[in-house]
Design a protein around this motif. Structure first.
Motif, PDB file in Angstrom:
ATOM      1  N   LEU A  26      64.170-138.288  54.598  1.00 24.06           N
ATOM      2  CA  LEU A  26      64.549-137.250  55.560  1.00 24.06           C
ATOM      3  C   LEU A  26      64.846-135.959  54.812  1.00 24.06           C
ATOM      4  CD1 LEU A  26      67.132-139.442  57.478  1.00 24.06           C
ATOM      5  CD2 LEU A  26      64.836-138.890  58.264  1.00 24.06           C
ATOM      6  N   TYR A  27      64.448-134.844  55.414  1.00 30.37           N
ATOM      7  CA  TYR A  27      64.767-133.537  54.834  1.00 30.37           C
ATOM      8  C   TYR A  27      65.591-132.764  55.846  1.00 30.37           C
ATOM      9  CZ  TYR A  27      64.350-128.770  53.159  1.00 30.37           C
ATOM     10  OH  TYR A  27      64.633-127.500  52.742  1.00 30.37           O
ATOM     11  N   ASP A  28      66.745-132.277  55.434  1.00 27.86           N
ATOM     12  CA  ASP A  28      67.604-131.456  56.282  1.00 27.86           C
ATOM     13  C   ASP A  28      67.438-130.013  55.833  1.00 27.86           C
ATOM     14  OD1 ASP A  28      69.719-129.983  57.400  1.00 27.86           O
ATOM     15  OD2 ASP A  28      70.998-131.762  57.486  1.00 27.86           O
ATOM     16  N   GLU A  29      66.687-129.243  56.626  1.00 31.19           N
ATOM     17  CA  GLU A  29      66.392-127.862  56.254  1.00 31.19           C
ATOM     18  C   GLU A  29      67.650-127.005  56.203  1.00 31.19           C
ATOM     19  OE1 GLU A  29      63.254-124.323  57.419  1.00 31.19           O
ATOM     20  OE2 GLU A  29      63.440-126.044  58.719  1.00 31.19           O
ATOM     21  N   SER A  30      68.591-127.238  57.116  1.00 30.14           N
ATOM     22  CA  SER A  30      69.805-126.419  57.140  1.00 30.14           C
ATOM     23  C   SER A  30      70.662-126.612  55.880  1.00 30.14           C
ATOM     24  CB  SER A  30      70.633-126.707  58.390  1.00 30.14           C
ATOM     25  OG  SER A  30      71.118-128.037  58.359  1.00 30.14           O
ATOM     26  N   LEU A  31      70.604-127.787  55.290  1.00 24.96           N
ATOM     27  CA  LEU A  31      71.348-128.076  54.054  1.00 24.96           C
ATOM     28  C   LEU A  31      70.451-128.020  52.823  1.00 24.96           C
ATOM     29  CD1 LEU A  31      73.515-131.100  55.261  1.00 24.96           C
ATOM     30  CD2 LEU A  31      74.221-128.710  54.995  1.00 24.96           C
ATOM     31  N   ASP A  32      69.123-127.860  53.048  1.00 27.67           N
ATOM     32  CA  ASP A  32      68.143-127.850  51.969  1.00 27.67           C
ATOM     33  C   ASP A  32      68.308-129.087  51.089  1.00 27.67           C
ATOM     34  OD1 ASP A  32      65.968-126.884  50.531  1.00 27.67           O
ATOM     35  OD2 ASP A  32      67.238-125.725  49.174  1.00 27.67           O
ATOM     36  N   THR A  33      68.382-130.245  51.756  1.00 29.49           N
ATOM     37  CA  THR A  33      68.682-131.500  51.075  1.00 29.49           C
ATOM     38  C   THR A  33      67.691-132.578  51.503  1.00 29.49           C
ATOM     39  OG1 THR A  33      71.014-130.909  50.982  1.00 29.49           O
ATOM     40  CG2 THR A  33      70.483-133.222  50.689  1.00 29.49           C
ATOM     41  N   LEU A  34      67.189-133.327  50.531  1.00 29.65           N
ATOM     42  CA  LEU A  34      66.271-134.432  50.771  1.00 29.65           C
ATOM     43  C   LEU A  34      67.023-135.743  50.580  1.00 29.65           C
ATOM     44  CD1 LEU A  34      63.242-135.297  51.156  1.00 29.65           C
ATOM     45  CD2 LEU A  34      63.164-135.458  48.664  1.00 29.65           C
ATOM     46  N   TYR A  35      66.884-136.645  51.547  1.00 31.93           N
ATOM     47  CA  TYR A  35      67.541-137.949  51.489  1.00 31.93           C
ATOM     48  C   TYR A  35      66.479-139.035  51.419  1.00 31.93           C
ATOM     49  CZ  TYR A  35      71.448-135.272  53.391  1.00 31.93           C
ATOM     50  OH  TYR A  35      72.437-134.342  53.592  1.00 31.93           O
ATOM     51  N   ILE A  36      66.606-139.954  50.484  1.00 33.89           N
ATOM     52  CA  ILE A  36      65.756-141.138  50.405  1.00 33.89           C
ATOM     53  C   ILE A  36      66.714-142.318  50.420  1.00 33.89           C
ATOM     54  CG2 ILE A  36      64.017-142.392  49.081  1.00 33.89           C
ATOM     55  CD1 ILE A  36      63.454-139.649  47.669  1.00 33.89           C
ATOM     56  N   GLU A  37      66.642-143.115  51.498  1.00 35.63           N
ATOM     57  CA  GLU A  37      67.639-144.180  51.649  1.00 35.63           C
ATOM     58  C   GLU A  37      67.017-145.459  52.166  1.00 35.63           C
ATOM     59  OE1 GLU A  37      71.130-143.097  53.722  1.00 35.63           O
ATOM     60  OE2 GLU A  37      71.437-141.298  52.537  1.00 35.63           O
ATOM     61  N   VAL A  38      67.553-146.581  51.687  1.00 37.85           N
ATOM     62  CA  VAL A  38      67.191-147.880  52.230  1.00 37.85           C
ATOM     63  C   VAL A  38      68.078-148.090  53.458  1.00 37.85           C
ATOM     64  CG1 VAL A  38      67.116-150.357  51.800  1.00 37.85           C
ATOM     65  CG2 VAL A  38      66.577-148.749  49.953  1.00 37.85           C
ATOM     66  N   PRO A  39      67.474-148.257  54.644  1.00 43.44           N
ATOM     67  CA  PRO A  39      68.284-148.377  55.859  1.00 43.44           C
ATOM     68  C   PRO A  39      69.185-149.610  55.848  1.00 43.44           C
ATOM     69  CG  PRO A  39      65.917-148.441  56.366  1.00 43.44           C
ATOM     70  CD  PRO A  39      66.064-148.367  54.891  1.00 43.44           C
ATOM     71  N   GLN A  40      70.298-149.477  56.517  1.00 46.49           N
ATOM     72  CA  GLN A  40      71.258-150.560  56.721  1.00 46.49           C
ATOM     73  C   GLN A  40      71.778-151.146  55.409  1.00 46.49           C
ATOM     74  OE1 GLN A  40      69.391-153.307  59.389  1.00 46.49           O
ATOM     75  NE2 GLN A  40      69.332-151.841  61.059  1.00 46.49           N
ATOM     76  N   THR A  41      71.908-150.300  54.396  1.00 45.77           N
ATOM     77  CA  THR A  41      72.487-150.727  53.127  1.00 45.77           C
ATOM     78  C   THR A  41      73.621-149.782  52.793  1.00 45.77           C
ATOM     79  OG1 THR A  41      70.310-151.483  52.389  1.00 45.77           O
ATOM     80  CG2 THR A  41      72.009-151.275  50.721  1.00 45.77           C
ATOM     81  N   ASP A  42      74.830-150.292  52.858  1.00 43.31           N
ATOM     82  CA  ASP A  42      75.996-149.468  52.561  1.00 43.31           C
ATOM     83  C   ASP A  42      76.213-149.384  51.057  1.00 43.31           C
ATOM     84  OD1 ASP A  42      76.567-149.029  55.253  1.00 43.31           O
ATOM     85  OD2 ASP A  42      77.741-150.868  55.383  1.00 43.31           O
ATOM     86  N   ALA A  43      76.324-148.179  50.557  1.00 44.26           N
ATOM     87  CA  ALA A  43      76.567-147.976  49.134  1.00 44.26           C
ATOM     88  C   ALA A  43      78.023-148.302  48.809  1.00 44.26           C
ATOM     89  CB  ALA A  43      76.255-146.542  48.749  1.00 44.26           C
ATOM     90  N   GLU A  44      78.227-148.844  47.634  1.00 44.36           N
ATOM     91  CA  GLU A  44      79.566-149.111  47.137  1.00 44.36           C
ATOM     92  C   GLU A  44      80.060-147.974  46.253  1.00 44.36           C
ATOM     93  OE1 GLU A  44      78.674-152.706  45.068  1.00 44.36           O
ATOM     94  OE2 GLU A  44      78.933-153.948  46.853  1.00 44.36           O
ATOM     95  N   GLU A  45      79.107-147.181  45.752  1.00 47.10           N
ATOM     96  CA  GLU A  45      79.446-146.122  44.812  1.00 47.10           C
ATOM     97  C   GLU A  45      78.426-145.001  44.944  1.00 47.10           C
ATOM     98  OE1 GLU A  45      80.033-145.700  39.967  1.00 47.10           O
ATOM     99  OE2 GLU A  45      79.211-147.541  40.783  1.00 47.10           O
ATOM    100  N   ALA A  46      78.862-143.800  44.696  1.00 47.97           N
ATOM    101  CA  ALA A  46      77.958-142.652  44.675  1.00 47.97           C
ATOM    102  C   ALA A  46      78.227-141.869  43.398  1.00 47.97           C
ATOM    103  CB  ALA A  46      78.183-141.773  45.890  1.00 47.97           C
TER     104      ALA A  46
END
Length: 76
Positions: A26-46
């Motif tokens: 997903l690309y959010d133009e308003s934030l100029d940020t690209l997200y690449i994520e595995v759905p339904q997987t909660d991260a434990e750390e960032a």
């Protein structure tokens, strides 16, 4: 994004190719940020890398990548 730290040590992380086909990009133009994520997987750390790329981790697996300031990187 959860706990955010600047990475200071080298870590072995795994991106499972089985999960790549499920990944959402997903690309959010308003934030100029690209997200690449595995759905339904909660991260434990960032982790925020020094080059403004965020890595979301669960165990030793990468479950998301966030790229900030995309237009600056691509010259657009």
């Amino acid at each position: 994004m959860g706990n955010t730290d600047t990475i200071s040590e080298k870590r072995d992380l795994v991106i499972s190719l089985d999960d790549i086909e499920k990944a959402m990009v997903l690309y959010d133009e308003s934030l100029d940020t690209l997200y690449i994520e595995v759905p339904q997987t909660d991260a434990e750390e960032a982790i925020l890398l020094e080059n403004d790329i965020g890595i979301r981790i669960k165990g030793n697996r990468v479950v998301g990548i966030i790229v900030y300031n995309v237009s600056k990187r691509t010259g657009r």
